[in-house]
Structures are given as structure tokens and as C-alpha cells.
Design an enzyme around this catalytic site. Structure first.
Site, short mmCIF file in Angstrom:
data_model
loop_
_atom_site.label_atom_id
_atom_site.label_comp_id
_atom_site.label_asym_id
_atom_site.label_seq_id
_atom_site.Cartn_x
_atom_site.Cartn_y
_atom_site.Cartn_z
N CYS A 3 0.85 -1.19 0.00
CA CYS A 3 0.00 0.00 0.00
C CYS A 3 0.89 1.24 0.00
CB CYS A 3 -0.92 0.00 1.23
SG CYS A 3 -1.79 1.56 1.47
N HIS A 45 -4.04 1.21 8.36
CA HIS A 45 -4.60 0.98 7.04
C HIS A 45 -6.11 0.77 7.13
CE1 HIS A 45 -4.62 -0.14 2.79
NE2 HIS A 45 -5.55 -1.03 3.15
N GLY A 91 -13.37 7.24 -8.62
CA GLY A 91 -11.99 7.48 -9.07
C GLY A 91 -10.95 7.29 -7.98
N THR A 93 -7.90 5.98 -6.42
CA THR A 93 -6.73 5.34 -7.02
C THR A 93 -5.79 4.75 -5.97
OG1 THR A 93 -5.51 7.42 -7.12
CG2 THR A 93 -6.79 6.80 -9.07
N HIS A 96 -6.19 3.40 0.42
CA HIS A 96 -5.92 3.70 1.84
C HIS A 96 -6.68 4.99 2.10
CE1 HIS A 96 -2.83 3.88 5.34
NE2 HIS A 96 -3.65 4.92 5.50
N HIS A 98 -8.18 8.38 2.58
CA HIS A 98 -7.54 9.69 2.57
C HIS A 98 -8.56 10.76 2.27
CE1 HIS A 98 -7.18 7.96 -1.50
NE2 HIS A 98 -7.30 9.19 -1.96
N HIS A 100 -8.79 14.59 0.80
CA HIS A 100 -8.13 15.69 0.10
C HIS A 100 -8.57 17.01 0.73
CE1 HIS A 100 -7.18 13.23 -3.65
NE2 HIS A 100 -8.16 12.50 -3.13
#
Ligand code: AMP
Ligand code: ZN
Length: 112
Positions: A3, A45, A91, A93, A96, A98, A100
Site C-alpha cells: 500500500c 490501514h 476514481g 486510485t 488507503h 484519505h 483531500h
């Protein structure tokens, strides 16, 4: 585990960190979509929003209580957007969890 973001947490892949504590890490996105583009991740994770459970929900709350401090440190006084892509249709990618943080300019209001 293979990962990318676990490797960033482990220091095996470099990142430009903007915030770190015992349970979360924030670093600059390698392909920024706005003048400020930061990713905030749990160190443990969790594959995506779909992987949030009663057992790990505290780290998600901690991410959200930390995001305003990161935004303030980045001087995003005009506002900012928080986004998490979950699954292929969105989308995602990197599998893990996250979030933004996008800011530093007026963002497109189209959500799709
Ligand atoms: P998503 O498409 O929502 O899964 O977001 C993954 C994000 O990770 C993208 O915005 C990528 O630009 C970013 N990314 C991929 N590799 C790295 C890296 N090594 N360091 C920082 N950001 C990365
Ligand atoms: Zn991971």
C-alpha cells in the site's frame, strides 16, 4: 502490505509532511489540483470510507478535528474543500483512506 500510503507512513516513500501525530499524517499531494492540495490519512490501514467501523471511527473524527488547523496553517482563509473518493466510480486510485484538502483558489462548484 503493498500500500503506497502505508509506505509513506513507514517512511519508505518520501512525502512532504505538513502535519503528523500518533495516529494521522498529512502531506502534500504529488499532483496538486489546486494551489494547496493536501492529503490527510490515518496511519492505520483503512481501505476507504467503506472501511470505517465503530472500532476505527475515532481516527476519522480526529482527522476532521485536525483539518481546520491544517487549513489555518495553510492560510486557507477563503475556504477549502474536503473530498474523499470511495471506490472505482469515484476514481479512488489509492486504497488507503484519505481526505483531500483543496484550496488556495476559487474552486469549481460542480461536484461531479
Ligand atoms: P484518489 O484518486 O482520491 O485515490 O487520490 C489519490 C491521490 O494520491 C491523488 O491525488 C494522487 O495525486 C496522490 N498521490 C499518489 N501518489 C502520491 C505520492 N507518492 N505522494 C503524494 N501524493 C500521491
Ligand atoms: Zn495502507
Amino acid at each position: 502490505m503493498n500500500c503506497l500510503f502505508c509506505k509513506i507512513v513507514a517512511g519508505e516513500i518520501p512525502s512532504t509532511k505538513v502535519y503528523e501525530d500518533e495516529t494521522i499524517l498529512a502531506f502534500r499531494d504529488i499532483a496538486p489540483q489546486a494551489p494547496t492540495h493536501i492529503l490527510v490519512i490515518p496511519k492505520e490501514h483503512i481501505p476507504s470510507v467503506d472501511g470505517v467501523t465503530p472500532e476505527n471511527k475515532a481516527v476519522v473524527a480526529h482527522i476532521f478535528e485536525t483539518i481546520p488547523a491544517i487549513a489555518a496553517a495553510e492560510k486557507l482563509t477563503g475556504g477549502y474543500r474536503v473530498v474523499s473518493n470511495c471506490g472505482p466510480d469515484a476514481g479512488q486510485t489509492v486504497n488507503h483512506l484519505h481526505f483531500h484538502i483543496l484550496g488556495g483558489r476559487v474552486l469549481n462548484t460542480q461536484m461531479t
